[in-house]
Scaffold this motif. Structure first.
Motif, PDB file in Angstrom:
ATOM      1  N   PHE A 170      -7.304 -29.026 -29.387  1.00 57.97           N
ATOM      2  CA  PHE A 170      -6.657 -28.296 -28.307  1.00 57.97           C
ATOM      3  C   PHE A 170      -7.728 -27.540 -27.521  1.00 57.97           C
ATOM      4  O   PHE A 170      -8.818 -27.269 -28.033  1.00 57.97           O
ATOM      5  CB  PHE A 170      -5.637 -27.306 -28.878  1.00 57.97           C
ATOM      6  CG  PHE A 170      -4.454 -27.957 -29.537  1.00 57.97           C
ATOM      7  CD1 PHE A 170      -3.247 -28.068 -28.880  1.00 57.97           C
ATOM      8  CD2 PHE A 170      -4.553 -28.465 -30.826  1.00 57.97           C
ATOM      9  CE1 PHE A 170      -2.153 -28.665 -29.495  1.00 57.97           C
ATOM     10  CE2 PHE A 170      -3.475 -29.060 -31.452  1.00 57.97           C
ATOM     11  CZ  PHE A 170      -2.267 -29.160 -30.779  1.00 57.97           C
ATOM     12  N   ALA A 199      -3.403 -31.669 -25.886  1.00 57.21           N
ATOM     13  CA  ALA A 199      -4.488 -31.878 -26.842  1.00 57.21           C
ATOM     14  C   ALA A 199      -5.131 -33.221 -26.544  1.00 57.21           C
ATOM     15  O   ALA A 199      -4.618 -34.019 -25.761  1.00 57.21           O
ATOM     16  CB  ALA A 199      -3.954 -31.838 -28.270  1.00 57.21           C
ATOM     17  N   SER A 244      -7.934 -27.328 -33.984  1.00 54.02           N
ATOM     18  CA  SER A 244      -8.003 -28.767 -34.221  1.00 54.02           C
ATOM     19  C   SER A 244      -7.114 -29.120 -35.409  1.00 54.02           C
ATOM     20  O   SER A 244      -6.901 -28.312 -36.313  1.00 54.02           O
ATOM     21  CB  SER A 244      -9.440 -29.228 -34.459  1.00 54.02           C
ATOM     22  OG  SER A 244      -9.941 -28.688 -35.657  1.00 54.02           O
TER      23      SER A 244
END
Length: 158
Positions: free
Chosen positions: A89, A44, A94
């Protein structure tokens, strides 16, 4: 200046070449032999940081900044004085973490819990899921799986 040998043009040139060679050899060895020099693929990415937050990775405690790539098992700490930490990501998921939050990304947990993207230790988290996707969250008190819409979770001290 007493005690110093005179500098000659030939000696200075040899010294400079030797120093350049040593620096080049050091740089080469760092790039070739140091695994940390390789760009690790990130799980991420930190996209918004309002305030200060910390990243615990391996044995290091690092200050977070926007643009930092996060990896599985990273622990994120958002102190009470911070306002927001948002991570995204690649698949569109999110996470927004608020003040006083401590969470672990993609923890290695047994069974179904191992599919959780976040292990919320304390604080609050908002999960925003992309269309057609689902996510999971785990914590010491509860687990949530199959999250397919925006959801906010809070794990606060009693």
């Amino acid at each position: 200046m007493a005690g110093l040998p005179p500098v000659t043009a030939g000696g200075a040139g040899r010294h400079n070449r030797r120093m350049i060679f040593r620096c080049a050899a050091l740089l080469f060895s760092l790039l070739v032999f140091c695994p940390a020099a390789e760009a690790a693929p990130g799980l991420a990415l930190v996209t918004i940081l309002d305030g200060e937050a910390l990243l615990l990775r391996d044995n290091a405690r690092l200050a977070l900044a926007e643009g930092v790539r996060l990896q599985a098992d990273n622990i994120l700490e958002v102190p009470d004085k911070a306002r927001l930490l948002r991570i995204e990501f690649a698949d569109g998921l999110s996470l927004a973490l608020g003040p006083g939050t401590r969470a672990q990304l993609a923890p290695r947990l047994p069974g179904e819990r191992g599919r959780a993207r976040l292990y919320l230790l304390r604080g609050w988290a908002k999960i925003s899921v992309g269309k057609g996707a689902a996510a999971g969250l785990a914590s010491p008190l509860f687990d949530a799986s199959g999250i397919s819409a925006d959801a906010v979770f809070a794990l606060l001290p009693e």
